[in-house]
Design a protein around this motif. Structure first.
Motif, short mmCIF file in Angstrom:
data_model
loop_
_atom_site.label_atom_id
_atom_site.label_comp_id
_atom_site.label_asym_id
_atom_site.label_seq_id
_atom_site.Cartn_x
_atom_site.Cartn_y
_atom_site.Cartn_z
N ASP A 173 0.81 -1.21 0.00
CA ASP A 173 0.00 0.00 0.00
C ASP A 173 0.85 1.27 0.00
N SER A 174 2.02 1.21 0.61
CA SER A 174 2.87 2.40 0.73
C SER A 174 3.58 2.78 -0.58
N LYS B 74 6.33 10.67 -1.62
CA LYS B 74 6.26 9.37 -2.31
C LYS B 74 7.69 8.86 -2.46
#
Length: 159
Positions: free
Chosen positions: A69-70, A100
């Motif tokens: 998910d990261s 990000k």
């Protein structure tokens, strides 16, 4: 910044492997770069549309199993957004500024990416309306990531 190239299939030709190794070496001064390969499915000659979809699904499931998910996921897709080198570098910079820190570029197999992978992607990226062999696409992608980092560090690059 960490980059991962998540791709279907193995590199078979030595010249591709050598080019990939060279760009990974060049990139190592800017970021950690890894390549994750998932198995490809053999496509029978004259495969039906259903068979092709089943192949994309199997390969897509393998790709999705590697994603967390990261991760910020960028699917390479002929219908994706196109950049020039400077705007791609700016986009990479924007990703960093937005926190990000792990960008994953996904390259599909010879039949492309399954819709489930495209739906999971945070964005879609196109390098051209041309279709490239997925092995060559790794080289092109690594070169552009390297070029973007050179631009971001105000270092010379070939125009």
């Amino acid at each position: 910044m960490q980059y991962t190239i998540l791709c279907v299939g193995k590199i078979k030709e030595r010249f591709y492997s050598e080019a990939i190794a060279e760009y990974r070496k060049r990139l190592s001064r800017y970021a950690k770069t890894s390549i994750i390969e998932v198995a490809d499915e053999k496509t029978p000659d004259r495969a039906s549309l259903l068979e092709e979809e089943q192949i994309r699904k199997k390969e897509g499931d393998r790709i999705l199993a590697k994603l967390k998910d990261s991760m910020y996921v960028v699917a390479l897709d002929i219908r994706g957004k196109e950049y020039d080198s400077e705007s791609f570098a700016k986009h990479i910079s924007d990703c960093m500024l937005q926190g990000k820190s792990h960008v994953v570029f996904v390259i599909g197999g010879s039949l492309g990416l399954h819709s489930s992978v495209l739906e999971r992607a945070d964005e879609r990226l196109s390098f051209s309306h041309f279709t490239f062999p997925h092995q060559l696409m790794r080289v092109i992608l690594l070169e552009q990531i390297y070029r973007a980092n050179r631009i971001l560090n105000h270092e010379p690059y070939h125009k």
